[in-house]
Scaffold this motif. Structure first.
Motif, PDB file in Angstrom:
ATOM      1  N   ASP A 146       0.858  -1.186   0.000  1.00  0.00           N
ATOM      2  CA  ASP A 146       0.000   0.000   0.000  1.00  0.00           C
ATOM      3  C   ASP A 146       0.896   1.239   0.000  1.00  0.00           C
ATOM      4  OD1 ASP A 146      -1.651   2.144   0.628  1.00  0.00           O
ATOM      5  OD2 ASP A 146      -2.766   1.059   2.163  1.00  0.00           O
ATOM      6  N   SER A 168       1.108   3.299   3.238  1.00  0.00           N
ATOM      7  CA  SER A 168       1.941   2.667   4.257  1.00  0.00           C
ATOM      8  C   SER A 168       3.418   2.840   3.928  1.00  0.00           C
ATOM      9  CB  SER A 168       1.599   1.174   4.356  1.00  0.00           C
ATOM     10  OG  SER A 168       2.529   0.497   5.181  1.00  0.00           O
ATOM     11  N   ARG A 178      -7.620  -4.654  -3.800  1.00  0.00           N
ATOM     12  CA  ARG A 178      -8.105  -3.896  -2.641  1.00  0.00           C
ATOM     13  C   ARG A 178      -7.194  -2.708  -2.341  1.00  0.00           C
ATOM     14  NH1 ARG A 178     -10.157  -9.008   1.107  1.00  0.00           N
ATOM     15  NH2 ARG A 178     -12.373  -8.800   0.543  1.00  0.00           N
ATOM     16  N   TYR A 179      -5.890  -2.885  -2.484  1.00  0.00           N
ATOM     17  CA  TYR A 179      -4.969  -1.755  -2.339  1.00  0.00           C
ATOM     18  C   TYR A 179      -5.266  -0.690  -3.391  1.00  0.00           C
ATOM     19  CZ  TYR A 179      -1.740  -4.168   0.924  1.00  0.00           C
ATOM     20  OH  TYR A 179      -1.163  -4.793   1.998  1.00  0.00           O
ATOM     21  N   GLU A 182      -8.145  -0.065  -4.745  1.00  0.00           N
ATOM     22  CA  GLU A 182      -9.365   0.607  -4.316  1.00  0.00           C
ATOM     23  C   GLU A 182      -9.048   1.656  -3.252  1.00  0.00           C
ATOM     24  OE1 GLU A 182     -13.732  -1.039  -3.286  1.00  0.00           O
ATOM     25  OE2 GLU A 182     -12.169  -1.715  -1.896  1.00  0.00           O
ATOM     26  N   SER A 183      -8.174   1.318  -2.309  1.00  0.00           N
ATOM     27  CA  SER A 183      -7.771   2.257  -1.268  1.00  0.00           C
ATOM     28  C   SER A 183      -7.066   3.469  -1.868  1.00  0.00           C
ATOM     29  CB  SER A 183      -6.846   1.546  -0.271  1.00  0.00           C
ATOM     30  OG  SER A 183      -6.349   2.439   0.695  1.00  0.00           O
ATOM     31  N   ASN A 199      -9.658   5.638  -3.539  1.00  0.00           N
ATOM     32  CA  ASN A 199     -10.450   6.355  -2.533  1.00  0.00           C
ATOM     33  C   ASN A 199      -9.680   7.547  -1.974  1.00  0.00           C
ATOM     34  OD1 ASN A 199     -12.589   4.582  -2.791  1.00  0.00           O
ATOM     35  ND2 ASN A 199     -12.018   3.325  -1.032  1.00  0.00           N
ATOM     36  N   ALA A 200      -8.383   7.324  -1.674  1.00  0.00           N
ATOM     37  CA  ALA A 200      -7.553   8.404  -1.133  1.00  0.00           C
ATOM     38  C   ALA A 200      -7.404   9.549  -2.128  1.00  0.00           C
ATOM     39  CB  ALA A 200      -6.184   7.858  -0.734  1.00  0.00           C
TER      40      ALA A 200
END
Length: 300
Positions: free
Chosen positions: A103, A106, A248-249, A251-252, A255-256
């Motif tokens: 990510d 992170s 999923r990463y 998608e994150s 979103n950010a």
């Protein structure tokens, strides 16, 4: 520090990591690897000249550049920050190279924390297959400051034939997520197209005879179809659970950034359904069987 004097550490000698580590050894670098749950790659690397460390802390005491090839950000954080982690044993100036698909949020935060104690983090996620890793033919997209990039480049050249320095820390992982969105998106499309084709009377063999040699053929298509046509389970050894983690990463990240991600959401749901049905340890081309089964057809 002269790059010719660098001592290399490697954590994560799995499907990709073993090939990368063997290439590093072949180029004459001193290499220490960390014990892996699968002893076979560790023993093979030791037989080729590598040393072994029991913990990330012990390995950090023996290496000036440490490569990580683990599952994702939680594993990277544990390897670096755990009680026996790299940060507890590394000397100032040590470079940690995260080759995982992590990510980016992170990654950037971890880089800032490590910089405060004199350690460097850069991201160098991978493109390619385990077979290409063994041959030193991977690609990598690197996020690092210029001085750190120049330090790690000679080692990366041992296992990568294409190296792109994108910019600062985090850019490599951002680009890797975009790259995997394309490939995993194609995987979902291939699976659905092959299922529909079979349902209407066009076999995978006929389908492939049209696509092969045309504009829609690519390396990912070839390894995907190697499983579909030949039932070669090892054609592309990347699990569906890892694929789901990557989308999923993505998608994150979307979103950010405040960017709508409708196609990414659809792709994520295909992989999520396969993993939820117990197929998480299957490899990406095997998604075709899961999708086909939903329509009561077989591609085998």
């Amino acid at each position: 520090m002269s790059t010719t004097k660098e001592s290399i550490g490697f954590i994560g000698v799995g499907y990709m990591g073993q090939g990368m580590a063997s290439c590093i050894l072949a180029k004459g670098f001193r290499l220490t690897v960390m014990g892996h749950r699968n002893r076979k790659p560790v023993e093979e690397l030791k037989a080729a000249g590598a040393a072994e460390a029991a913990t990330p802390k012990e390995l950090a005491g023996k290496a000036s550049i440490i490569f990580l090839c683990v599952t994702g950000s939680p594993q990277v954080e544990q390897v670096v920050n755990g009680p026996d982690g790299i940060a507890a044993g590394a000397q100032p100036g040590t470079v940690i190279v995260d080759c995982s698909t992590s990510d980016p949020v992170s990654t950037v935060a971890l880089a800032e924390r490590l910089a405060a104690i004199g350690l460097h983090l850069c991201d160098a996620p991978l493109g390619g297959t385990p077979a290409q890793a063994k041959l030193g033919q991977l690609s990598t997209m690197i996020g690092a400051d210029s001085a750190v990039f120049e330090r790690i480049r000679p080692v990366c050249e041992a296992w990568a034939q294409k190296i792109v320095h994108l910019g600062p820390v985090g850019d490599g992982h951002k680009m890797k997520l975009l790259n995997n969105f394309l490939s995993l998106g194609y995987g979902a499309i291939y699976a659905e197209a092959l299922t529909l084709a079979q349902k209407v009377g066009i076999t995978p063999q006929t389908f492939d005879s049209v696509i092969t040699g045309g504009r829609m053929e690519c390396g990912f298509y070839r390894t995907f179809m190697q499983y579909v046509l030949e039932r070669d389970r090892d054609a592309h050894k990347f699990t569906l659970s890892n694929a789901l983690k990557d989308v999923r990463y993505l998608e994150s990240l979307a979103n950010a950034a405040g960017v709508p991600n409708p196609v990414g959401g659809a792709v994520k749901n295909v992989y999520a359904a396969a993993v939820a049905s117990g197929k998480g340890e299957d490899y990406v081309p095997m998604l075709s069987d899961f999708v086909a089964a939903q329509s009561k057809v077989s591609l085998g």
